[in-house]
Design a protein around this motif. Structure first.
Motif, PDB file in Angstrom:
ATOM      1  N   CYS A   1       0.855  -1.183   0.000  1.00  0.00           N
ATOM      2  CA  CYS A   1       0.000   0.000   0.000  1.00  0.00           C
ATOM      3  C   CYS A   1       0.889   1.229   0.000  1.00  0.00           C
ATOM      4  O   CYS A   1       2.019   1.194   0.499  1.00  0.00           O
ATOM      5  CB  CYS A   1      -0.948   0.010   1.198  1.00  0.00           C
ATOM      6  N   VAL A   2       0.385   2.289  -0.605  1.00  0.00           N
ATOM      7  CA  VAL A   2       1.116   3.554  -0.653  1.00  0.00           C
ATOM      8  C   VAL A   2       0.417   4.544   0.266  1.00  0.00           C
ATOM      9  O   VAL A   2      -0.786   4.780   0.147  1.00  0.00           O
ATOM     10  CB  VAL A   2       1.180   4.108  -2.081  1.00  0.00           C
ATOM     11  N   ARG A   3       1.191   5.091   1.186  1.00  0.00           N
ATOM     12  CA  ARG A   3       0.660   6.060   2.146  1.00  0.00           C
ATOM     13  C   ARG A   3       1.642   7.208   2.250  1.00  0.00           C
ATOM     14  O   ARG A   3       2.825   7.005   2.506  1.00  0.00           O
ATOM     15  CB  ARG A   3       0.473   5.398   3.513  1.00  0.00           C
ATOM     16  N   ASP A   4       1.148   8.417   1.997  1.00  0.00           N
ATOM     17  CA  ASP A   4       1.987   9.625   2.065  1.00  0.00           C
ATOM     18  C   ASP A   4       3.220   9.489   1.177  1.00  0.00           C
ATOM     19  O   ASP A   4       4.335   9.881   1.552  1.00  0.00           O
ATOM     20  CB  ASP A   4       2.416   9.912   3.508  1.00  0.00           C
ATOM     21  N   GLY A   5       3.016   8.904  -0.024  1.00  0.00           N
ATOM     22  CA  GLY A   5       4.111   8.778  -0.973  1.00  0.00           C
ATOM     23  C   GLY A   5       5.120   7.707  -0.638  1.00  0.00           C
ATOM     24  O   GLY A   5       6.201   7.660  -1.236  1.00  0.00           O
ATOM     25  N   GLN A   6       4.785   6.822   0.302  1.00  0.00           N
ATOM     26  CA  GLN A   6       5.698   5.774   0.763  1.00  0.00           C
ATOM     27  C   GLN A   6       5.043   4.409   0.582  1.00  0.00           C
ATOM     28  O   GLN A   6       3.882   4.223   0.931  1.00  0.00           O
ATOM     29  CB  GLN A   6       6.009   6.023   2.234  1.00  0.00           C
ATOM     30  N   LEU A   7       5.789   3.458   0.019  1.00  0.00           N
ATOM     31  CA  LEU A   7       5.277   2.106  -0.181  1.00  0.00           C
ATOM     32  C   LEU A   7       5.618   1.235   1.021  1.00  0.00           C
ATOM     33  O   LEU A   7       6.781   1.108   1.399  1.00  0.00           O
ATOM     34  CB  LEU A   7       5.882   1.481  -1.439  1.00  0.00           C
ATOM     35  N   VAL A   8       4.581   0.639   1.629  1.00  0.00           N
ATOM     36  CA  VAL A   8       4.773  -0.381   2.668  1.00  0.00           C
ATOM     37  C   VAL A   8       4.437  -1.715   2.014  1.00  0.00           C
ATOM     38  O   VAL A   8       3.321  -1.918   1.537  1.00  0.00           O
ATOM     39  CB  VAL A   8       3.862  -0.128   3.885  1.00  0.00           C
ATOM     40  N   LEU A   9       5.405  -2.614   1.948  1.00  0.00           N
ATOM     41  CA  LEU A   9       5.265  -3.853   1.182  1.00  0.00           C
ATOM     42  C   LEU A   9       5.537  -5.063   2.060  1.00  0.00           C
ATOM     43  O   LEU A   9       6.651  -5.254   2.549  1.00  0.00           O
ATOM     44  CB  LEU A   9       6.230  -3.850  -0.007  1.00  0.00           C
ATOM     45  N   ASP A  10       4.510  -5.894   2.259  1.00  0.00           N
ATOM     46  CA  ASP A  10       4.652  -7.153   3.001  1.00  0.00           C
ATOM     47  C   ASP A  10       4.986  -8.280   2.035  1.00  0.00           C
ATOM     48  O   ASP A  10       4.313  -8.450   1.010  1.00  0.00           O
ATOM     49  CB  ASP A  10       3.349  -7.500   3.725  1.00  0.00           C
ATOM     50  N   GLU A  11       6.013  -9.067   2.383  1.00  0.00           N
ATOM     51  CA  GLU A  11       6.405 -10.238   1.594  1.00  0.00           C
ATOM     52  C   GLU A  11       6.291 -11.484   2.472  1.00  0.00           C
ATOM     53  O   GLU A  11       6.924 -11.566   3.512  1.00  0.00           O
ATOM     54  CB  GLU A  11       7.843 -10.095   1.094  1.00  0.00           C
ATOM     55  N   HIS A  12       5.499 -12.450   2.033  1.00  0.00           N
ATOM     56  CA  HIS A  12       5.331 -13.718   2.754  1.00  0.00           C
ATOM     57  C   HIS A  12       5.934 -14.834   1.891  1.00  0.00           C
ATOM     58  O   HIS A  12       5.376 -15.189   0.846  1.00  0.00           O
ATOM     59  CB  HIS A  12       3.858 -13.989   3.023  1.00  0.00           C
ATOM     60  N   PHE A  13       7.057 -15.392   2.345  1.00  0.00           N
ATOM     61  CA  PHE A  13       7.784 -16.414   1.598  1.00  0.00           C
ATOM     62  C   PHE A  13       7.361 -17.811   2.054  1.00  0.00           C
ATOM     63  O   PHE A  13       7.180 -18.064   3.248  1.00  0.00           O
ATOM     64  CB  PHE A  13       9.289 -16.282   1.829  1.00  0.00           C
ATOM     65  N   LEU A  14       7.267 -18.724   1.096  1.00  0.00           N
ATOM     66  CA  LEU A  14       7.072 -20.147   1.394  1.00  0.00           C
ATOM     67  C   LEU A  14       8.068 -20.936   0.550  1.00  0.00           C
ATOM     68  O   LEU A  14       8.013 -20.907  -0.685  1.00  0.00           O
ATOM     69  CB  LEU A  14       5.644 -20.594   1.072  1.00  0.00           C
ATOM     70  N   TYR A  15       8.995 -21.639   1.220  1.00  0.00           N
ATOM     71  CA  TYR A  15      10.040 -22.390   0.532  1.00  0.00           C
ATOM     72  C   TYR A  15       9.611 -23.841   0.304  1.00  0.00           C
ATOM     73  O   TYR A  15       8.689 -24.342   0.957  1.00  0.00           O
ATOM     74  CB  TYR A  15      11.342 -22.336   1.335  1.00  0.00           C
ATOM     75  N   ASP A  16      10.317 -24.505  -0.606  1.00  0.00           N
ATOM     76  CA  ASP A  16       9.941 -25.870  -0.990  1.00  0.00           C
ATOM     77  C   ASP A  16      10.112 -26.862   0.154  1.00  0.00           C
ATOM     78  O   ASP A  16       9.513 -27.935   0.137  1.00  0.00           O
ATOM     79  CB  ASP A  16      10.738 -26.328  -2.216  1.00  0.00           C
ATOM     80  N   ASP A  17      10.910 -26.523   1.178  1.00  0.00           N
ATOM     81  CA  ASP A  17      11.086 -27.415   2.322  1.00  0.00           C
ATOM     82  C   ASP A  17      10.112 -27.100   3.461  1.00  0.00           C
ATOM     83  O   ASP A  17      10.217 -27.660   4.548  1.00  0.00           O
ATOM     84  CB  ASP A  17      12.517 -27.367   2.829  1.00  0.00           C
ATOM     85  N   GLY A  18       9.177 -26.164   3.212  1.00  0.00           N
ATOM     86  CA  GLY A  18       8.194 -25.815   4.226  1.00  0.00           C
ATOM     87  C   GLY A  18       8.554 -24.608   5.068  1.00  0.00           C
ATOM     88  O   GLY A  18       7.727 -24.122   5.853  1.00  0.00           O
ATOM     89  N   GLU A  19       9.771 -24.110   4.946  1.00  0.00           N
ATOM     90  CA  GLU A  19      10.175 -22.937   5.723  1.00  0.00           C
ATOM     91  C   GLU A  19       9.390 -21.713   5.262  1.00  0.00           C
ATOM     92  O   GLU A  19       9.107 -21.548   4.076  1.00  0.00           O
ATOM     93  CB  GLU A  19      11.674 -22.685   5.553  1.00  0.00           C
ATOM     94  N   THR A  20       9.037 -20.841   6.205  1.00  0.00           N
ATOM     95  CA  THR A  20       8.352 -19.593   5.885  1.00  0.00           C
ATOM     96  C   THR A  20       9.170 -18.419   6.385  1.00  0.00           C
ATOM     97  O   THR A  20       9.994 -18.549   7.294  1.00  0.00           O
ATOM     98  CB  THR A  20       6.943 -19.538   6.511  1.00  0.00           C
ATOM     99  N   GLN A  21       8.926 -17.269   5.782  1.00  0.00           N
ATOM    100  CA  GLN A  21       9.644 -16.059   6.170  1.00  0.00           C
ATOM    101  C   GLN A  21       8.771 -14.854   5.856  1.00  0.00           C
ATOM    102  O   GLN A  21       8.023 -14.862   4.871  1.00  0.00           O
ATOM    103  CB  GLN A  21      10.975 -15.950   5.423  1.00  0.00           C
ATOM    104  N   PHE A  22       8.859 -13.832   6.685  1.00  0.00           N
ATOM    105  CA  PHE A  22       8.136 -12.581   6.448  1.00  0.00           C
ATOM    106  C   PHE A  22       9.112 -11.416   6.454  1.00  0.00           C
ATOM    107  O   PHE A  22      10.001 -11.340   7.297  1.00  0.00           O
ATOM    108  CB  PHE A  22       7.081 -12.366   7.539  1.00  0.00           C
ATOM    109  N   ARG A  23       8.947 -10.523   5.488  1.00  0.00           N
ATOM    110  CA  ARG A  23       9.737  -9.289   5.462  1.00  0.00           C
ATOM    111  C   ARG A  23       8.800  -8.144   5.107  1.00  0.00           C
ATOM    112  O   ARG A  23       7.929  -8.286   4.263  1.00  0.00           O
ATOM    113  CB  ARG A  23      10.876  -9.371   4.441  1.00  0.00           C
TER     114      ARG A  23
END
Length: 204
Positions: free
Chosen positions: A71-93
């Motif tokens: 989402c863009v707020r006040d000219g700034q992008l806030v971007l959520d990334e939800h990763f799912l790897y082939d071995d089942g590991e997950t990650q959020f950035r």
């Protein structure tokens, strides 16, 4: 599926043609030609990415998908990334990205050292940053050199070189596709970023 394969072939051809050209080589010859990659526009809303990691020999060692909401707020992008790897590991950035001037970007995330910087010209964008990359029980301080190529309004191809002491030790390839339903996210609905900015612990 056939359409998806065609996009992958087109993206591979772009990468083959790109070679070692600098970002300046992608600048439009005239103002009437294609405008710069706009990160804030492309990632405003929902998108998905498919990716793989190759080691220094070229062997694929990991595969993953990423679900993204921005989402863009006040000219700034806030971007959520939800990763799912082939071995089942997950990650959020969670990235927070600003356009400091036309075609020039800066970004921050919890696991990024300092500030990421980016510059776009034409359909290409170079994005660079450093991070402490977890590998097994160890961490390695590395630099990422990402090159993004926008194929059209809804598709973007990314290739990143992971470097240690200036030597490429691995490569990451990603294909992004914007969702058909582009209802813009409310920043209030995005994930609460742990440690004020962006990466949750890995889990399996």
């Amino acid at each position: 599926m056939i359409c998806f394969k065609k996009w992958l072939i087109a993206a591979a051809m772009l990468l083959a043609l790109a070679g070692c050209s600098g970002i300046e080589s992608y600048a439009p010859a005239t103002p009437a030609e294609q405008q710069r990659v706009d990160l804030l526009h492309f990632f405003n809303g929902q998108s998905r990415a498919w990716g793989m990691v190759r080691d220094y020999t070229g062997k694929v060692v990991r595969r993953f998908t990423v679900d993204l909401v921005g989402c863009v707020r006040d000219g700034q992008l806030v971007l959520d990334e939800h990763f799912l790897y082939d071995d089942g590991e997950t990650q959020f950035r969670q990235w927070v990205i600003d356009e400091s001037s036309a075609g020039h970007y800066t970004g921050r995330a919890a696991d990024i050292s300092g500030t990421a910087t980016g510059r776009s010209e034409g359909f290409a964008l170079q994005w660079q940053y450093a991070m402490d990359l977890p590998v097994g029980d160890s961490q390695y301080h590395v630099r990422f050199d990402d090159w993004m190529y926008q194929l059209d309004n809804d598709h973007l191809f990314n290739q990143a070189a992971i470097k240690k002491w200036g030597i490429t030790v691995a490569r990451v390839t990603l294909f992004f596709q914007r969702a058909a339903d582009q209802s813009v996210a409310d920043c209030q609905d995005l994930s609460a970023a742990p440690d004020a900015g962006g990466v949750a612990p890995h889990s399996k």
